[in-house]
Design a protein around this motif. Structure first.
Motif, PDB file in Angstrom:
ATOM      1  N   HIS A  54      -2.567   4.002  -7.531  1.00  0.00           N
ATOM      2  CA  HIS A  54      -3.861   3.260  -6.908  1.00  0.00           C
ATOM      3  C   HIS A  54      -3.299   2.784  -5.577  1.00  0.00           C
ATOM      4  N   ALA A  55      -2.032   2.013  -5.769  1.00  0.00           N
ATOM      5  CA  ALA A  55      -1.670   1.220  -4.389  1.00  0.00           C
ATOM      6  C   ALA A  55      -1.120   2.130  -3.161  1.00  0.00           C
ATOM      7  N   CYS A  56      -0.845   3.468  -3.595  1.00  0.00           N
ATOM      8  CA  CYS A  56      -0.243   4.340  -2.669  1.00  0.00           C
ATOM      9  C   CYS A  56      -1.563   4.884  -2.085  1.00  0.00           C
ATOM     10  N   ALA A  57      -2.851   5.220  -2.641  1.00  0.00           N
ATOM     11  CA  ALA A  57      -3.949   5.379  -1.984  1.00  0.00           C
ATOM     12  C   ALA A  57      -4.574   4.700  -1.189  1.00  0.00           C
ATOM     13  N   ILE A  58      -4.551   3.071  -1.635  1.00  0.00           N
ATOM     14  CA  ILE A  58      -5.055   2.293  -0.624  1.00  0.00           C
ATOM     15  C   ILE A  58      -4.170   2.089   0.546  1.00  0.00           C
TER      16      ILE A  58
ATOM     17  N   HIS B 141      -4.414  -5.510  -0.112  1.00  0.00           N
ATOM     18  CA  HIS B 141      -4.890  -4.809  -1.416  1.00  0.00           C
ATOM     19  C   HIS B 141      -3.998  -4.131  -1.992  1.00  0.00           C
ATOM     20  N   ALA B 142      -3.365  -3.047  -1.204  1.00  0.00           N
ATOM     21  CA  ALA B 142      -2.404  -2.262  -1.820  1.00  0.00           C
ATOM     22  C   ALA B 142      -1.184  -3.093  -2.301  1.00  0.00           C
TER      23      ALA B 142
ATOM     24  N   VAL C 286       4.789  -3.317   6.786  1.00  0.00           N
ATOM     25  CA  VAL C 286       6.049  -3.316   6.446  1.00  0.00           C
ATOM     26  C   VAL C 286       5.932  -4.415   4.965  1.00  0.00           C
ATOM     27  N   LEU C 287       5.355  -5.335   5.116  1.00  0.00           N
ATOM     28  CA  LEU C 287       5.472  -6.079   3.838  1.00  0.00           C
ATOM     29  C   LEU C 287       4.984  -5.273   2.414  1.00  0.00           C
ATOM     30  N   MET C 288       3.791  -4.487   3.006  1.00  0.00           N
ATOM     31  CA  MET C 288       3.205  -3.642   1.892  1.00  0.00           C
ATOM     32  C   MET C 288       4.031  -2.647   1.438  1.00  0.00           C
ATOM     33  N   LEU C 289       4.907  -1.818   2.208  1.00  0.00           N
ATOM     34  CA  LEU C 289       5.846  -0.933   1.900  1.00  0.00           C
ATOM     35  C   LEU C 289       7.094  -1.650   1.060  1.00  0.00           C
TER      36      LEU C 289
END
Length: 426
Positions: A362-366, A350-351, A387-390
């Motif tokens: 919003h991405a950082c919050a999720i 989701h993020a 890691v992929l999210m970051l």
């Protein structure tokens, strides 16, 4: 006159993310590639190739980069993922049967299953034994959901040394249950080749015993998901399609739905939006027809939460991010609280989708929620998804909220489970 730096795609792979991070940290320290090369005792051209994902770094070089660039273990934390990526590359470049996951290794066992008889299926059902082993298997499945494979894999595989052959004869369904769980957990440890061995051994048992339906599950769900995880959507599609053909006269709606959901994932990974949409539509039709009392017990997990998870991954791969965010959020809402690893993966997805939509705050919050989930499980898969999210947020690394998130991840996830943990199949 200096060359324009090559545009990087941090989210393309862990290798690309590593290169992007090295470049970011180097520039943050005001260093040229030659300066970093000198500090690492390597040629500046190697630094360039590392930063542009043209060269896989050695474990020693990763460690040196982390130290020289003052990354605070931020680069060392990527080592298990880089080791897995190195193994996958080696697998694609060799015909050796000893290296990692191999798509071709499934072909003969699947053909044997397709050609097998189902005459012994009643003996399979009537010969159930090993109640104590079955009870222990249920306990281990529950613990796996909560704690991750890093906490339970050794207990699962302990049975291989002295009881699996006995169970395979007297209680084959229990034996295959252990092998299926062992395969799932090997994936969760980043040991893809080992997972394939577990799954294929389970398929051998069910083929011999004549349980066509569960064999189809091992092919269409276990092995096909593994193929997706290892970057081979074509093989995943072939496996799911073969399983659907092999069970067409014995299948139940929920079983067909689970198989077709994997087929939809494969279509999405191949950017075939029309085929993916058609498969997902049929999944919904099948689930609507399902009656739990008429379904095999082992497919009971597949419901609205898992369908939302599969849809979210499909839409993410297709670049349909509003839909991906909706389904990921729905999956998290529907998932039972004890499925911590799945919560971590879906929240991170989701993020990542929000980041691709440039909704960075919003991405950082999720993303913080995803990190909190991942911090409680010993799971390579959830760590890999973090890691992929970051990596999706790396292009915005100069923002304060992204810097804070990166530091939060470093604090909450100081180390990741090693992909070398599982060892060999007994």
């Amino acid at each position: 006159m200096g060359q324009t730096p090559k545009e990087l795609e941090p989210a393309r792979s862990v290798l690309h993310f590593f290169g992007a991070e090295v470049r970011r940290l180097r520039l943050g320290l005001g260093m040229f590639q030659a300066d970093l090369g000198k500090a690492l005792f390597v040629h500046k051209d190697l630094v360039r190739k590392i930063e542009t994902a043209e060269r896989m770094p050695s474990d020693e070089l990763v460690d040196q980069c982390d130290r020289v660039l003052s990354a605070g273990n931020g680069l060392r934390r990527l080592l298990p993922m880089l080791q897995r990526e190195r193994t996958l590359r080696l697998t694609r470049d060799t015909t050796s049967a000893t290296v990692g996951f191999r798509s071709a290794a499934t072909d003969r066992p699947v053909l044997d299953w397709l050609l097998s008889s189902t005459q012994d299926a009643r003996r399979w059902r009537a010969g159930e034994e090993g109640r104590a082993a079955a009870d222990r298997l249920r306990q281990l499945r529950g613990a796996d959901h909560v704690h991750g494979a890093g906490q339970t894999y050794a207990d699962v595989t302990e049975i291989f040394g002295h009881r699996l052959d006995v169970l395979a004869t007297g209680a084959p369904r229990v034996a295959t249950g252990y092998l299926e769980l062992a395969g799932y957990e090997a994936v969760d440890l980043g040991a893809d080749g080992l997972a394939q061995q577990h799954y294929l051994r389970a398929l051998e048992i069910v083929t011999r015993c004549g349980d066509r339906l569960y064999g189809g599950y091992l092919i269409a769900v276990s092995l096909a998901h593994l193929a997706l995880h290892c970057g081979d959507p074509d093989q995943a599609a072939r496996l799911a399609a073969a399983a659907l053909r092999g069970i067409e006269h014995q299948s139940t709606p929920a079983v067909r739905a689970a198989f077709r959901a994997v087929l939809a994932r494969a279509h999405a990974r191949r950017a075939d939006q029309a085929a993916c949409a058609a498969a997902l539509l049929q999944v919904e039709v099948d689930l609507a027809r399902s009656r739990p009392a008429e379904e095999p017990a082992w497919i009971g997990y597949f419901g609205e939460a898992d369908l939302a998870d599969e849809k979210a991954h499909c839409f993410f791969d297709l670049g349909l991010h509003e839909l991906a965010q909706r389904e990921a959020s729905r999956a998290v809402t529907l998932l039972e609280p004890h499925r911590v690893r799945r919560l971590a993966i879906d929240t991170a997805l989701h993020a990542a989708s929000l980041a691709r939509s440039r909704q960075i705050e919003h991405a950082c919050a999720i993303a913080r929620q995803a990190i909190d989930h991942a911090a409680t499980v010993a799971s390579f898969r959830s760590a890999h998804r973090i890691v992929l999210m970051l990596a999706e947020l790396q292009p915005y690394a100069d923002r304060a909220d992204v810097r804070d998130l990166t530091e939060y991840a470093r604090t909450r996830l100081p180390s990741l489970i090693s992909s070398e943990g599982p060892g060999r199949l007994p």
